[in-house]
Design a protein around this motif. Structure first.
Motif, PDB file in Angstrom:
ATOM      1  N   VAL A  47      48.138   6.913 125.118  1.00  0.00           N
ATOM      2  CA  VAL A  47      48.571   6.728 126.511  1.00  0.00           C
ATOM      3  C   VAL A  47      48.463   5.265 126.927  1.00  0.00           C
ATOM      4  CG1 VAL A  47      48.012   7.273 128.909  1.00  0.00           C
ATOM      5  CG2 VAL A  47      48.050   9.085 127.191  1.00  0.00           C
ATOM      6  N   ILE A  48      47.332   4.645 126.631  1.00  0.00           N
ATOM      7  CA  ILE A  48      47.148   3.248 127.018  1.00  0.00           C
ATOM      8  C   ILE A  48      48.075   2.339 126.233  1.00  0.00           C
ATOM      9  CG2 ILE A  48      45.485   1.342 127.078  1.00  0.00           C
ATOM     10  CD1 ILE A  48      43.296   3.390 127.580  1.00  0.00           C
ATOM     11  N   GLY A  49      48.330   2.692 124.972  1.00  0.00           N
ATOM     12  CA  GLY A  49      49.275   1.908 124.181  1.00  0.00           C
ATOM     13  C   GLY A  49      50.666   1.926 124.788  1.00  0.00           C
ATOM     14  N   ARG A  50      51.106   3.093 125.247  1.00  0.00           N
ATOM     15  CA  ARG A  50      52.410   3.186 125.896  1.00  0.00           C
ATOM     16  C   ARG A  50      52.422   2.406 127.207  1.00  0.00           C
ATOM     17  NH1 ARG A  50      53.418   9.721 125.086  1.00  0.00           N
ATOM     18  NH2 ARG A  50      53.953   9.641 122.855  1.00  0.00           N
ATOM     19  N   LEU A 118      44.767   6.217 133.704  1.00  0.00           N
ATOM     20  CA  LEU A 118      44.609   5.709 132.339  1.00  0.00           C
ATOM     21  C   LEU A 118      43.186   5.904 131.822  1.00  0.00           C
ATOM     22  CD1 LEU A 118      46.631   2.360 132.510  1.00  0.00           C
ATOM     23  CD2 LEU A 118      47.316   4.481 131.398  1.00  0.00           C
ATOM     24  N   SER A 119      42.214   5.853 132.711  1.00  0.00           N
ATOM     25  CA  SER A 119      40.804   5.987 132.287  1.00  0.00           C
ATOM     26  C   SER A 119      40.336   7.435 132.266  1.00  0.00           C
ATOM     27  CB  SER A 119      39.906   5.173 133.221  1.00  0.00           C
ATOM     28  OG  SER A 119      40.008   5.634 134.555  1.00  0.00           O
ATOM     29  N   LYS A 120      41.234   8.362 132.450  1.00  0.00           N
ATOM     30  CA  LYS A 120      40.872   9.780 132.411  1.00  0.00           C
ATOM     31  C   LYS A 120      40.281  10.133 131.040  1.00  0.00           C
ATOM     32  CE  LYS A 120      42.917  14.383 132.870  1.00  0.00           C
ATOM     33  NZ  LYS A 120      44.187  15.140 133.086  1.00  0.00           N
ATOM     34  N   GLY A 121      39.132  10.763 131.047  1.00  0.00           N
ATOM     35  CA  GLY A 121      38.472  11.144 129.800  1.00  0.00           C
ATOM     36  C   GLY A 121      37.419  10.158 129.338  1.00  0.00           C
ATOM     37  N   PHE A 122      37.369   8.971 129.952  1.00  0.00           N
ATOM     38  CA  PHE A 122      36.366   7.986 129.545  1.00  0.00           C
ATOM     39  C   PHE A 122      34.948   8.505 129.788  1.00  0.00           C
ATOM     40  CE2 PHE A 122      38.680   3.654 129.439  1.00  0.00           C
ATOM     41  CZ  PHE A 122      39.712   4.217 128.716  1.00  0.00           C
ATOM     42  N   THR A 123      34.775   9.324 130.835  1.00  0.00           N
ATOM     43  CA  THR A 123      33.448   9.864 131.137  1.00  0.00           C
ATOM     44  C   THR A 123      32.935  10.723 129.987  1.00  0.00           C
ATOM     45  OG1 THR A 123      34.022   9.887 133.490  1.00  0.00           O
ATOM     46  CG2 THR A 123      32.127  11.198 132.809  1.00  0.00           C
ATOM     47  N   TRP A 124      33.843  11.451 129.340  1.00  0.00           N
ATOM     48  CA  TRP A 124      33.444  12.261 128.189  1.00  0.00           C
ATOM     49  C   TRP A 124      32.861  11.381 127.085  1.00  0.00           C
ATOM     50  CZ3 TRP A 124      32.568  17.221 127.501  1.00  0.00           C
ATOM     51  CH2 TRP A 124      33.162  18.150 128.363  1.00  0.00           C
ATOM     52  N   LEU A 125      33.544  10.288 126.786  1.00  0.00           N
ATOM     53  CA  LEU A 125      33.069   9.407 125.715  1.00  0.00           C
ATOM     54  C   LEU A 125      31.720   8.786 126.067  1.00  0.00           C
ATOM     55  CD1 LEU A 125      36.354   7.550 124.657  1.00  0.00           C
ATOM     56  CD2 LEU A 125      35.214   9.449 123.515  1.00  0.00           C
ATOM     57  N   LEU A 195      42.113  -0.908 128.128  1.00  0.00           N
ATOM     58  CA  LEU A 195      42.416  -0.668 129.535  1.00  0.00           C
ATOM     59  C   LEU A 195      42.361  -1.971 130.325  1.00  0.00           C
ATOM     60  CD1 LEU A 195      42.951   1.250 131.900  1.00  0.00           C
ATOM     61  CD2 LEU A 195      40.485   1.605 132.076  1.00  0.00           C
ATOM     62  N   ASN A 196      41.381  -2.816 130.041  1.00  0.00           N
ATOM     63  CA  ASN A 196      41.289  -4.102 130.735  1.00  0.00           C
ATOM     64  C   ASN A 196      42.519  -4.966 130.466  1.00  0.00           C
ATOM     65  OD1 ASN A 196      38.799  -3.510 131.870  1.00  0.00           O
ATOM     66  ND2 ASN A 196      37.644  -4.422 130.187  1.00  0.00           N
ATOM     67  N   ALA A 197      43.017  -4.919 129.229  1.00  0.00           N
ATOM     68  CA  ALA A 197      44.222  -5.676 128.902  1.00  0.00           C
ATOM     69  C   ALA A 197      45.418  -5.149 129.688  1.00  0.00           C
ATOM     70  CB  ALA A 197      44.495  -5.603 127.403  1.00  0.00           C
ATOM     71  N   ASN A 200      45.167  -6.299 133.257  1.00  0.00           N
ATOM     72  CA  ASN A 200      45.563  -7.705 133.378  1.00  0.00           C
ATOM     73  C   ASN A 200      47.081  -7.847 133.416  1.00  0.00           C
ATOM     74  OD1 ASN A 200      42.902  -8.585 133.385  1.00  0.00           O
ATOM     75  ND2 ASN A 200      42.836  -8.879 131.169  1.00  0.00           N
ATOM     76  N   HIS A 201      47.777  -7.040 132.616  1.00  0.00           N
ATOM     77  CA  HIS A 201      49.245  -7.065 132.636  1.00  0.00           C
ATOM     78  C   HIS A 201      49.774  -6.605 133.986  1.00  0.00           C
ATOM     79  CE1 HIS A 201      49.216  -6.618 127.975  1.00  0.00           C
ATOM     80  NE2 HIS A 201      49.186  -7.882 128.342  1.00  0.00           N
ATOM     81  N   MET A 202      49.160  -5.565 134.548  1.00  0.00           N
ATOM     82  CA  MET A 202      49.605  -5.076 135.854  1.00  0.00           C
ATOM     83  C   MET A 202      49.359  -6.118 136.941  1.00  0.00           C
ATOM     84  SD  MET A 202      48.712  -0.980 135.999  1.00  0.00           S
ATOM     85  CE  MET A 202      47.049  -1.069 135.379  1.00  0.00           C
TER      86      MET A 202
END
Length: 218
Positions: A47-50, A118-125, A195-197, A200-202
């Motif tokens: 997802v983040i790659g896209r 985009l950060s959905k699921g980060f809490t699991w990790l 995600l930070n990258a 930065n693009h946005m």
């Protein structure tokens, strides 16, 4: 040279599968957490790659459309470009004619929603990275309690073999918990950097769009 040889060198090989089985039900929990970690990592990486895909001609076309007064074409281009920054710019275009501060606030609100998606699921990790070693340690403590219980039951006739096996298998859960936790930690940090990258693009696209609105039409 013969004095360096030990009986352990000729002992049975340790099977990874047998180690997992010896760990008991705690290993099932850790295996489930590892599968969740792998799924979240792969899905979020895609997802983040896209979302990080860049179209070098996008802003140039937006600029041409806006300067020529073709606002509908600019909005259509944003709808056809499936990226977070395109949705930010599209929302900003829909607010053209309002005060610049209102346009910027609207874009920032959409940006916050995009980042949250985009950060959905980060809490699991993050939870697995912190919790897996603790679960592994719990398995070790349970195994130690069982081993010392076996000693107490054997009384004065207790031998090293009565509890050494229990301690040996109990420590397997600690190793497994650390492995799962380390994998989750590296996966989390990698996705955060990606995600930070993307953020930065946005931000770069947002500033470029705001500068575009302030440019005099040639």
């Amino acid at each position: 040279m013969l004095l360096l040889e030990t009986p352990a060198a000729n002992g049975p090989e340790i099977s990874l599968w047998n180690l997992c089985l010896d760990g008991g039900w705690i290993m099932i929990v850790l295996a489930a957490l590892l599968l969740i970690c792998i799924y979240v990592f792969v899905e979020r990486a895609i997802v983040i790659g896209r979302a990080s895909r860049q179209d070098d001609t996008f802003m140039k076309r937006i600029k041409d459309y806006i300067h020529s007064g073709r606002i509908d074409s600019a909005e259509q281009l944003c709808r056809n470009t499936d990226t977070p920054y395109a949705r930010l710019i599209g929302k900003g275009i829909s607010r053209i004619g309002r005060p610049m501060q209102d346009v910027l606030v609207t874009i920032e609100n959409v940006g916050n929603l995009e980042v949250a998606g985009l950060s959905k699921g980060f809490t699991w990790l993050a939870t697995i990275a912190a919790g897996a070693p603790m679960i592994g340690f719990l398995g070790t403590v349970i195994g130690m309690v069982q081993s010392f219980y076996a000693i107490a039951q054997s009384g004065s006739s207790a031998q090293i073999g009565d509890f050494a096996g229990g301690i040996y298998t109990a420590l397997v859960t600690t190793v497994a918990g650390l492995i799962v936790g380390i994998i989750s930690m590296f996966a989390y940090n990698y996705l955060v950097s990606r995600l930070n990258a993307a953020m930065n693009h946005m931000e770069a696209r947002t500033m470029e769009f705001m500068d575009l609105l302030n440019e005099p039409v040639k």
